[in-house]
Design a protein around this motif. Structure first.
Motif, PDB file in Angstrom:
ATOM      1  N   HIS A  80      -3.094  -1.225  -3.220  1.00  0.00           N
ATOM      2  CA  HIS A  80      -3.901  -0.076  -2.803  1.00  0.00           C
ATOM      3  C   HIS A  80      -3.076   1.205  -2.862  1.00  0.00           C
ATOM      4  O   HIS A  80      -1.857   1.195  -2.642  1.00  0.00           O
ATOM      5  CB  HIS A  80      -4.444  -0.256  -1.383  1.00  0.00           C
ATOM      6  CG  HIS A  80      -5.558  -1.253  -1.284  1.00  0.00           C
ATOM      7  ND1 HIS A  80      -6.771  -1.067  -1.906  1.00  0.00           N
ATOM      8  CD2 HIS A  80      -5.633  -2.451  -0.645  1.00  0.00           C
ATOM      9  CE1 HIS A  80      -7.557  -2.105  -1.653  1.00  0.00           C
ATOM     10  NE2 HIS A  80      -6.891  -2.953  -0.896  1.00  0.00           N
ATOM     11  N   ASP A  81      -3.774   2.292  -3.161  1.00  0.00           N
ATOM     12  CA  ASP A  81      -3.173   3.627  -3.187  1.00  0.00           C
ATOM     13  C   ASP A  81      -4.193   4.581  -2.587  1.00  0.00           C
ATOM     14  O   ASP A  81      -5.280   4.771  -3.147  1.00  0.00           O
ATOM     15  CB  ASP A  81      -2.839   4.027  -4.631  1.00  0.00           C
ATOM     16  CG  ASP A  81      -2.078   5.344  -4.723  1.00  0.00           C
ATOM     17  OD1 ASP A  81      -2.184   6.162  -3.799  1.00  0.00           O
ATOM     18  OD2 ASP A  81      -1.386   5.557  -5.733  1.00  0.00           O
ATOM     19  N   THR A  82      -3.871   5.168  -1.438  1.00  0.00           N
ATOM     20  CA  THR A  82      -4.834   6.053  -0.768  1.00  0.00           C
ATOM     21  C   THR A  82      -5.121   7.302  -1.587  1.00  0.00           C
ATOM     22  O   THR A  82      -6.218   7.865  -1.507  1.00  0.00           O
ATOM     23  CB  THR A  82      -4.315   6.453   0.627  1.00  0.00           C
ATOM     24  OG1 THR A  82      -2.934   6.853   0.531  1.00  0.00           O
ATOM     25  CG2 THR A  82      -4.434   5.287   1.588  1.00  0.00           C
TER      26      THR A  82
ATOM     27  N   HIS B 115      -6.161   4.296   4.656  1.00  0.00           N
ATOM     28  CA  HIS B 115      -6.680   3.177   3.863  1.00  0.00           C
ATOM     29  C   HIS B 115      -7.788   2.442   4.615  1.00  0.00           C
ATOM     30  O   HIS B 115      -8.830   2.097   4.028  1.00  0.00           O
ATOM     31  CB  HIS B 115      -5.546   2.206   3.532  1.00  0.00           C
ATOM     32  CG  HIS B 115      -6.027   0.842   3.120  1.00  0.00           C
ATOM     33  ND1 HIS B 115      -6.626   0.606   1.896  1.00  0.00           N
ATOM     34  CD2 HIS B 115      -6.019  -0.348   3.788  1.00  0.00           C
ATOM     35  CE1 HIS B 115      -6.963  -0.677   1.830  1.00  0.00           C
ATOM     36  NE2 HIS B 115      -6.605  -1.268   2.948  1.00  0.00           N
TER      37      HIS B 115
ATOM     38  N   ARG C 118     -16.071   0.788  -6.645  1.00  0.00           N
ATOM     39  CA  ARG C 118     -15.081  -0.294  -6.544  1.00  0.00           C
ATOM     40  C   ARG C 118     -14.574  -0.681  -7.931  1.00  0.00           C
ATOM     41  O   ARG C 118     -13.374  -0.924  -8.110  1.00  0.00           O
ATOM     42  CB  ARG C 118     -15.696  -1.499  -5.839  1.00  0.00           C
ATOM     43  CG  ARG C 118     -14.696  -2.632  -5.650  1.00  0.00           C
ATOM     44  CD  ARG C 118     -15.236  -3.729  -4.754  1.00  0.00           C
ATOM     45  NE  ARG C 118     -14.220  -4.758  -4.548  1.00  0.00           N
ATOM     46  CZ  ARG C 118     -14.338  -5.773  -3.701  1.00  0.00           C
ATOM     47  NH1 ARG C 118     -15.429  -5.879  -2.954  1.00  0.00           N
ATOM     48  NH2 ARG C 118     -13.381  -6.668  -3.573  1.00  0.00           N
TER      49      ARG C 118
ATOM     50  N   TRP D 159     -11.004   2.567   2.226  1.00  0.00           N
ATOM     51  CA  TRP D 159     -11.270   1.362   1.449  1.00  0.00           C
ATOM     52  C   TRP D 159     -12.656   0.776   1.713  1.00  0.00           C
ATOM     53  O   TRP D 159     -13.369   0.402   0.756  1.00  0.00           O
ATOM     54  CB  TRP D 159     -10.169   0.330   1.681  1.00  0.00           C
ATOM     55  CG  TRP D 159     -10.461  -1.035   1.114  1.00  0.00           C
ATOM     56  CD1 TRP D 159     -10.454  -2.214   1.764  1.00  0.00           C
ATOM     57  CD2 TRP D 159     -10.800  -1.352  -0.241  1.00  0.00           C
ATOM     58  NE1 TRP D 159     -10.749  -3.249   0.922  1.00  0.00           N
ATOM     59  CE2 TRP D 159     -10.984  -2.753  -0.327  1.00  0.00           C
ATOM     60  CE3 TRP D 159     -10.988  -0.587  -1.394  1.00  0.00           C
ATOM     61  CZ2 TRP D 159     -11.331  -3.406  -1.502  1.00  0.00           C
ATOM     62  CZ3 TRP D 159     -11.330  -1.232  -2.575  1.00  0.00           C
ATOM     63  CH2 TRP D 159     -11.499  -2.628  -2.629  1.00  0.00           C
TER      64      TRP D 159
ATOM     65  N   MET E 201      -6.420   1.699 -10.446  1.00  0.00           N
ATOM     66  CA  MET E 201      -5.233   0.980  -9.971  1.00  0.00           C
ATOM     67  C   MET E 201      -4.432   0.366 -11.118  1.00  0.00           C
ATOM     68  O   MET E 201      -3.204   0.526 -11.175  1.00  0.00           O
ATOM     69  CB  MET E 201      -5.626  -0.082  -8.933  1.00  0.00           C
ATOM     70  CG  MET E 201      -5.870   0.474  -7.539  1.00  0.00           C
ATOM     71  SD  MET E 201      -4.431   1.310  -6.803  1.00  0.00           S
ATOM     72  CE  MET E 201      -3.289  -0.059  -6.617  1.00  0.00           C
TER      73      MET E 201
ATOM     74  N   LEU F 108       0.858  -1.189   0.000  1.00  0.00           N
ATOM     75  CA  LEU F 108       0.000   0.000   0.000  1.00  0.00           C
ATOM     76  C   LEU F 108       0.888   1.231   0.000  1.00  0.00           C
ATOM     77  O   LEU F 108       1.991   1.216   0.562  1.00  0.00           O
ATOM     78  CB  LEU F 108      -0.871  -0.026   1.268  1.00  0.00           C
ATOM     79  CG  LEU F 108      -1.485   1.277   1.784  1.00  0.00           C
ATOM     80  CD1 LEU F 108      -2.623   1.710   0.901  1.00  0.00           C
ATOM     81  CD2 LEU F 108      -1.946   1.099   3.225  1.00  0.00           C
TER      82      LEU F 108
ATOM     83  N   GLU G 215     -15.174  -0.005  -1.240  1.00  0.00           N
ATOM     84  CA  GLU G 215     -15.561  -1.418  -1.390  1.00  0.00           C
ATOM     85  C   GLU G 215     -17.072  -1.590  -1.347  1.00  0.00           C
ATOM     86  O   GLU G 215     -17.627  -2.475  -2.011  1.00  0.00           O
ATOM     87  CB  GLU G 215     -14.895  -2.224  -0.272  1.00  0.00           C
ATOM     88  CG  GLU G 215     -15.038  -3.716  -0.405  1.00  0.00           C
ATOM     89  CD  GLU G 215     -14.362  -4.436   0.751  1.00  0.00           C
ATOM     90  OE1 GLU G 215     -13.913  -5.568   0.554  1.00  0.00           O
ATOM     91  OE2 GLU G 215     -14.291  -3.851   1.865  1.00  0.00           O
TER      92      GLU G 215
ATOM     93  N   GLN H 150      -7.825   6.097  -3.858  1.00  0.00           N
ATOM     94  CA  GLN H 150      -9.067   5.860  -3.117  1.00  0.00           C
ATOM     95  C   GLN H 150      -9.801   7.177  -2.882  1.00  0.00           C
ATOM     96  O   GLN H 150     -11.010   7.281  -3.094  1.00  0.00           O
ATOM     97  CB  GLN H 150      -8.755   5.175  -1.782  1.00  0.00           C
ATOM     98  CG  GLN H 150      -8.310   3.734  -1.923  1.00  0.00           C
ATOM     99  CD  GLN H 150      -7.783   3.154  -0.621  1.00  0.00           C
ATOM    100  OE1 GLN H 150      -7.598   3.858   0.369  1.00  0.00           O
ATOM    101  NE2 GLN H 150      -7.521   1.852  -0.619  1.00  0.00           N
TER     102      GLN H 150
ATOM    103  N   TYR I 184     -12.168   1.959  -9.135  1.00  0.00           N
ATOM    104  CA  TYR I 184     -10.894   1.895  -8.393  1.00  0.00           C
ATOM    105  C   TYR I 184     -10.078   0.668  -8.779  1.00  0.00           C
ATOM    106  O   TYR I 184      -8.894   0.768  -9.132  1.00  0.00           O
ATOM    107  CB  TYR I 184     -11.187   1.895  -6.893  1.00  0.00           C
ATOM    108  CG  TYR I 184      -9.958   1.725  -6.022  1.00  0.00           C
ATOM    109  CD1 TYR I 184      -8.998   2.725  -5.934  1.00  0.00           C
ATOM    110  CD2 TYR I 184      -9.755   0.556  -5.285  1.00  0.00           C
ATOM    111  CE1 TYR I 184      -7.867   2.579  -5.134  1.00  0.00           C
ATOM    112  CE2 TYR I 184      -8.633   0.400  -4.481  1.00  0.00           C
ATOM    113  CZ  TYR I 184      -7.695   1.404  -4.412  1.00  0.00           C
ATOM    114  OH  TYR I 184      -6.574   1.258  -3.637  1.00  0.00           O
ATOM    115  N   GLU I 185     -10.721  -0.515  -8.711  1.00  0.00           N
ATOM    116  CA  GLU I 185      -9.981  -1.768  -8.905  1.00  0.00           C
ATOM    117  C   GLU I 185      -9.696  -2.088 -10.367  1.00  0.00           C
ATOM    118  O   GLU I 185      -8.639  -2.650 -10.679  1.00  0.00           O
ATOM    119  CB  GLU I 185     -10.761  -2.935  -8.293  1.00  0.00           C
ATOM    120  CG  GLU I 185     -10.732  -2.973  -6.781  1.00  0.00           C
ATOM    121  CD  GLU I 185     -11.289  -4.271  -6.231  1.00  0.00           C
ATOM    122  OE1 GLU I 185     -10.785  -4.735  -5.205  1.00  0.00           O
ATOM    123  OE2 GLU I 185     -12.252  -4.819  -6.818  1.00  0.00           O
TER     124      GLU I 185
END
Length: 923
Positions: A436-438, A504, A518, A508, A526, A413, A512, A441, A521-522
Motif C-alpha cells: 500500500h501507498d497512501t 491508510h 480498486r 483504503w 501499485m 505500507l 476497496e 490511494q 489502484y491494485e
C-alpha cells in the motif's frame, strides 16, 4: 435573553455552520449520490458534527447558519462582501439536505434573518460567558477569536487547534480584546473590507504592541514613518467604519426575528431521529453510515436512547483522542522488540529520514516504524550534532531489518514508497512486500487534490502534524536532518509513519469499496510504482560530447539570430528583455498590439510573436532565438551536468501522482518536453544512446486516442475504419469531403487529421479555424459534416458533458475518475474548458492506463525470461528500451504482442516498434 447555567456535565457548544459547510465542501472530493446528486459537503458536514460532539461532549449546543439575504452590515457599507464569489452550484444543492441532517442528528439549528452567523454566535457566547458558563465555539473563522475570554474557547475541528486567551495571543501576536483592532488594520479581502494598504499580520501586531490599541495607532499616525505611515494616514477616515464592520455583535435581539425566543432547554442535544436518518442515508447513498445505523437499531431500546453521536466518525475526521506512544530506539533490546513487532504485524508502516531529496543519492539518517495508530518507533542512525546520544550502528540496524524488508510476504505500507525504495536500495536493500501507498490511494480517490501526508492528515484525519520546517527551519537557516535533535526528530518521524498508517485505514476502505478504483489502484498504480523505481535506477546513457557539439552550434546560430534581429530593429537590444522587445516592436517599429499584460503593457509572449511572425520578420527571429535558448539552457548545456558520476547515466524522476488523467510527468531532467517539431529539438534525442553491444528500441501505440474514441463512442464508421486497417485520417477526409478514399489529397488528409485530433480535445469551430488557417464558417461546416458521418462521436460528446455535470467527474475505461471541479461551478470560459476536458480526459486517461498496463506486462515478461533488456524511459505513449543485440529479435517480435494484448477494445490495439543506435533513430 436570560441564559441560566448549564449542567455540570458539559459546556455550551456553538458551531459555525456556515464555516463548516464550506470547509466540508472543499475538504472532500466531488462525491455523488444516487442520481448524481452532489453529496461531498453533506458527508463532510455530518462527519464534523459527529466529531465536534465526540470531542467536546456538550450537553447543549446549537449549529448556526447564515440566513439568506442582506444583513445590517450591507446597510452600513453597500460594498460589504461585494466581490465574494457566488456559492458553487453543487454546494447550493446541498444546503437544504445539510440543514435537514443536522436536525436529524439531534442538533438545534439557528438562522436569524438579517444577522450573520458570527453575530448570533457572538451574542450567545456573551450571554453564556456573563453567566459564568464555559463556552466552546467550533469554527475556522479567525474573526471569532475576538470572542475568546476566560469562559470562551475556540476550536478548529479540521486541525484540532484550540485557542484560549494565551493561544490567541501566541497565534496572532495580540490578545483577544485587540483582535478587532488587528483585523481593522489588516482589512478582510474576503469580505471586501479595506484595511491599511500593504499592512499584514506582523505590522498590525507590531503597531498595536507599540501603541496599545487601534486608537493609539490612529493617534500616533503622524509619527509612523515610511510608506506604511503614508498608507495609514490615507486610511484614517475609513478605519472607524472598518472597525465597525469587523466587530462581531454580541447584543443581537433575536426576539425581533424569532418570536417567542426559546429558553435554554431548547438548545439541549436531542436523541438522533434514527428512522428518519436511515431514510436520509439511503436517499443520499451513505452506505457505511446506513449499515452502522441499521446495526445500532438492531441493538434494542437502549440504543434508541443514545445521545447525538451514533456511528464511528467518518474517516475524514476520525477520532484522534488516541494516546500517542512514540519510542526512540537506542539499544539492541529495543531494536529487537520493534523488529519482532513489524515481523508479526499484519501491516507495518515505514518511513525514512534522509540527507537529500535526490532519491539516487539520499542516505538514511533514521527510520520510523508503526504497527498501530498512535504507536511508533524512531531508530536514529546518523544524527551528528554535538552532544547527540549514542546511536545503534547503521549497518547493524539494516542487517537486522533486512530479512523483513526483503520479505515479499511481509506486508508494508508507506507514503510515496518509490522514494523510500530508492533510499533503501542505496543502502543495499531491495524492498519487497510493499502492498500500500497512501500517496497513490489519495491519487486514485481524488487526483485533483494535494497528496502530501500533511494535506492528507488535515483533509481526512483533522490532524496537523509537525512540518519539515518545524524541525529543520527555513531558508538560509535550515539545517540538515542529521543536525536535528533526536527527540524532536523522533516525534516528527514517528508521526509520519503512524499518520501514514491511520490515513491508510481511512482511504483504503474507500478505494476497496469501488470496483473501478480498486482495479486502478491494485492492478495499475501499485505495480507501476515498482516499475518506475526500476526505470529510474536503470537511467539512460547519454553522449556528452555530442551534446557539447550541439551546444556550440546552437550558440553560433543564436549569435547569428541576434545580429539579424539587431539589424532588423535598427539598433542593439537585449533579446531576453520583454520590456526592450516591446519598445522595439510596438514603439519604434509600430507593430500592432495583439494583447496586453495585466499591467497594461503590450504583451510579447509566444502567442503574440507567433501571430506577428506571420507578417513581420523580426518576431520570427525572436521566436527562433527563444526556442534555441531554451533548448540550449534546458538540455544541451544541462544534461551533461546531470550525469550521475557513479552510474555514468542520467536518472530522471517520474512523478506518478500529478496529472489528473493518470499520465506520468518527468523531472530532473524533464524527458517529456524535449521538442521534436524542430530539427534542433530532435537532434537532442540523438544524444540518448545505447552502450556498445546494445541498441535503443522505441515502442508506442498507433493512434491510441483515436482508437479509444472509436471504442468509447461506438461509432460504426469509425469502428469500421479501424477494423479494416484503413488510414483513419484518409477515411475521415473521404467522409467529410464526400469523396472516395483514393481521391483524398494530402491537404485534405491534413485537414482530416486536424479535425480528428482537434475534436478529441474538445476543439470547436473557432479553434479548428485557427489551426487550419481558414474561416470560422468553413470550419463549422467541416465539423457539421464530420458529425453527420460520425454521429456516434457527437452522441458521445453530448452524453459525456451531461454525465460530467451530473457526477462531477468522468471515467476511463478502467474506472479511473477524473474530477472536473469547474464543470458546474465555473464561469463561462472555465466551464467551457471543463467541458472540453470532460470529452478528452477519458481518452487521455485510458491511453495512460493502457501504457501503464503495457509497462507491467512487458516488465513481467522480461523478468519471467530473465532478459537483460532494460526499460529506460516512458515518454507520453512511448516506451524506450535498452536492448542487448542478442535479445533484439525477441523484443521486436514480442513487444508489439505484449502491448496489444493488455486490453480488449472494440478496435485492435496496434503497437509499433523502432530500432536504432540512439533514441532519435529508434523513434
Amino acid at each position: 435573553m436570560n441564559l441560566p447555567l448549564l449542567p455540570d456535565d458539559g459546556p455550551l457548544l456553538l458551531v459555525d455552520g456556515s464555516s463548516y459547510l464550506y470547509r466540508a465542501y472543499h475538504a472532500l472530493p466531488d462525491l455523488r449520490g444516487p442520481g448524481g446528486v452532489p453529496t461531498g459537503a453533506i458527508h463532510g458536514m455530518v462527519a464534523m458534527m459527529k466529531k465536534a460532539v465526540q470531542d467536546v461532549k456538550p450537553s447543549h449546543a446549537v449549529c448556526v447558519f447564515d440566513a439568506p439575504g442582506k444583513t445590517f452590515r450591507d446597510d452600513w457599507y453597500p460594498e460589504y462582501k461585494a466581490h465574494r464569489s457566488p456559492m458553487p452550484e453543487p454546494l447550493v444543492q446541498q444546503i437544504e439536505p445539510i440543514h435537514e441532517v443536522v436536525k436529524l442528528l439531534g442538533w438545534p439549528v439557528m438562522m436569524v434573518e438579517g444577522v450573520e452567523a458570527d453575530d448570533v454566535i457572538g451574542t450567545l457566547s456573551c450571554i453564556a460567558a456573563k453567566a459564568g458558563q464555559k463556552v466552546i465555539i467550533s469554527t475556522g473563522d479567525k474573526d471569532l477569536a475576538q470572542l475568546v475570554n476566560e469562559h470562551v474557547t475556540l476550536i478548529n475541528t479540521m486541525s484540532n487547534e484550540k485557542l484560549d486567551v494565551a493561544g490567541v495571543t501566541e497565534k496572532f501576536g495580540v490578545p483577544p480584546e485587540r483582535i478587532v483592532d488587528y483585523l481593522t488594520l489588516m482589512g478582510d479581502a474576503v469580505d471586501n473590507v479595506p484595511g491599511v494598504e500593504k499592512v499584514g499580520p506582523k505590522t498590525a501586531a507590531k503597531w498595536i504592541a507599540e501603541h496599545g490599541s487601534l486608537d493609539g495607532v490612529i493617534a500616533a499616525a503622524d509619527k509612523v514613518k515610511g510608506v506604511a505611515g503614508e498608507n495609514l494616514r490615507k486610511a484614517l477616515e475609513w478605519l472607524p467604519m472598518g472597525r465597525q464592520l469587523v466587530t462581531v455583535k454580541t447584543d443581537c435581539d433575536f426576539a425581533e426575528h424569532v418570536p417567542g425566543w426559546p429558553a435554554l432547554e431548547s438548545l439541549a442535544l436531542q436523541p438522533v431521529n434514527r428512522e428518519a436518518l436511515l431514510d436520509f442515508y439511503t436517499r443520499y447513498g451513505f452506505k457505511t453510515w446506513k449499515r452502522e445505523l441499521e446495526e445500532a437499531l438492531g441493538g434494542g431500546s437502549a440504543a434508541a436512547e443514545a445521545p447525538a453521536v451514533l456511528a464511528n466518525p467518518t474517516p475524514m475526521v476520525a477520532n484522534h483522542a488516541i494516546s500517542r506512544s512514540y519510542t526512540t530506539v537506542l539499544t539492541p533490546e529495543e531494536l529487537e522488540l520493534w523488529a519482532d513487532k513489524v515481523e508479526s504485524a499484519p501491516l507495518a508502516a515505514i518511513d525514512t529520514e534522509t540527507d537529500s531529496l535526490d532519491p539516487m543519492v539520499a542516505q538514511i539518517v533514521g527510520i520510523s516504524l508503526s504497527v498501530s495508530p498512535g504507536e511508533a518507533a524512531y531508530i536514529p542512525l546518523r544524527h551528528s550534532y554535538a552532544g547527540a546520544p549514542d546511536q545503534l550502528p547503521c549497518d547493524m540496524v539494516l542487517q537486522r531489518l533486512k530479512p523483513w524488508l526483503e520479505n515479499a510476504d511481509a506486508p508494508k505500507l508507506g507514503q510515496n514508497i518509490k522514494y523510500d525504495s530508492h533510499v533503501l536500495a542505496n543502502a543495499g536493500i531491495t524492498v519487497r512486500g510493499y502492498v500500500h501507498d497512501t500517496l497513490l490511494q489519495s491519487y486514485v480517490l481524488e487526483a485533483h487534490k494535494p497528496h502530501s501526508l500533511d494535506s492528507l492528515a488535515q483533509r481526512h484525519l483533522g490532524r496537523a502534524g509537525l512540518s519539515y520546517e518545524d524541525v529543520c527551519g527555513k531558508g538560509a537557516h535550515q539545517i540538515p536532518f542529521a543536525q536535528v535533535d533526536i527527540e524532536k526528530a523522533a516525534e516528527y518521524s514517528c508521526e509520519d509513519s503512524e499518520m501514514t498508517l491511520q490515513v491508510h485505514q481511512t482511504l483504503w476502505p474507500q478505494v476497496e469499496a469501488d470496483k473501478g478504483l480498486r482495479f486502478v489502484y491494485e492492478k495499475i498504480e501499485m505495480p507501476v510504482t515498482h516499475i518506475l523505481q526500476r526505470i529510474e535506477r536503470n537511467g539512460v546513457l547519454i553522449d556528452p560530447a555530442r551534446l557539447a557539439q550541439q551546444s556550440q552550434q546552437l550558440g553560433e546560430r543564436m549569435l547569428q539570430l541576434e545580429r539579424e534581429a539587431h539589424e532588423l530593429a535598427g539598433q542593439p537590444f537585449n533579446m531576453g528583455s520583454p520590456k526592450q522587445i516591446g519598445e522595439i516592436l510596438f514603439g519604434k517599429l509600430g507593430l500592432p498590439v495583439i494583447k496586453k499584460t495585466a499591467s497594461g503593457s503590450p504583451s510579447t509572449d509566444e502567442e503574440v510573436l507567433d501571430k506577428l511572425a506571420e507578417d513581420y520578420p523580426l518576431p520570427a527571429k525572436l521566436l527562433e532565438h527563444r526556442s534555441l535558448s531554451k533548448l540550449k539552457g534546458t538540455y544541451t548545456d544541462k544534461l551533461p551536468l546531470m550525469v550521475n558520476p557513479k552510474t555514468g547515466r542520467v536518472h530522471t524522476n517520474y512523478a506518478q501522482a500529478v496529472a489528473v488523467t493518470g499520465r506520468l510527468s518527468s523531472n530532473d531532467p524533464n524527458l517529456q518536453n524535449i521538442p521534436i517539431r524542430t530539427a534542433e529539438g530532435r537532434r537532442v534525442r540523438e544524444a540518448f544512446i545505447a552502450p556498445t553491444g546494445s541498441v535503443i528500441v522505441s515502442a508506442d501505440y498507433s493512434q491510441i486516442e483515436l482508437r479509444i474514441m472509436a471504442d468509447i463512442s461506438g461509432d460504426e464508421n469509425l469502428l469500421k475504419a479501424f477494423a479494416e486497417g484503413m488510414d483513419v485520417h484518409r477515411a475521415t477526409a473521404a467522409e467529410v469531403f464526400g469523396i472516395e478514399p483514393a481521391a483524398v489529397t494530402s491537404e485534405q488528409r491534413r485537414y482530416a487529421k486536424t479535425i480528428n485530433f482537434g475534436l478529441i480535445y474538445g476543439m470547436g469551430a473557432f479553434g479548428l479555424a485557427a489551426s487550419l488557417g481558414i474561416e470560422r464558417s468553413a470550419a463549422n461546416q467541416y465539423i457539421e459534416r464530420y458529425f453527420a458521418r460520425y454521429p456516434g462521436v457527437k452522441r458521445y460528446m453530448d452524453d459525456t458533458k451531461i454525465s460530467a455535470r451530473e457526477k462531477g467527474y468522468v471515467e476511463t475505461l478502467f474506472g479511473r475518475r477524473i474530477y472536473l471541479p469547474e464543470i458546474n461551478g465555473g464561469n463561462g470560459p472555465r466551464k467551457a474548458g471543463a467541458e472540453r476536458q470532460a470529452i478528452n480526459a477519458p481518452m487521455q486517461g485510458t491511453a495512460a492506463d493502457l501504457v501503464k498496463l503495457a509497462m507491467i506486462a512487458v516488465q513481467a515478461a522480461l523478468d519471467a525470461q530473465q532478459r537483460r533488456t532494460l526499460m529506460v524511459m516512458q515518454v507520453h505513449d512511448e516506451l524506450v528500451f535498452e536492448v542487448p543485440e542478442a535479445e533484439l529479435e525477441w523484443v521486436r517480435a514480442e513487444l508489439p504482442k505484449l502491448m496489444a494484448g493488455v486490453a480488449q477494445l472494440k478496435v485492435p490495439l496496434l503497437a509499433e516498434v523502432g530500432v536504432g543506435p540512439n533514441w532519435d533513430e529508434a523513434h
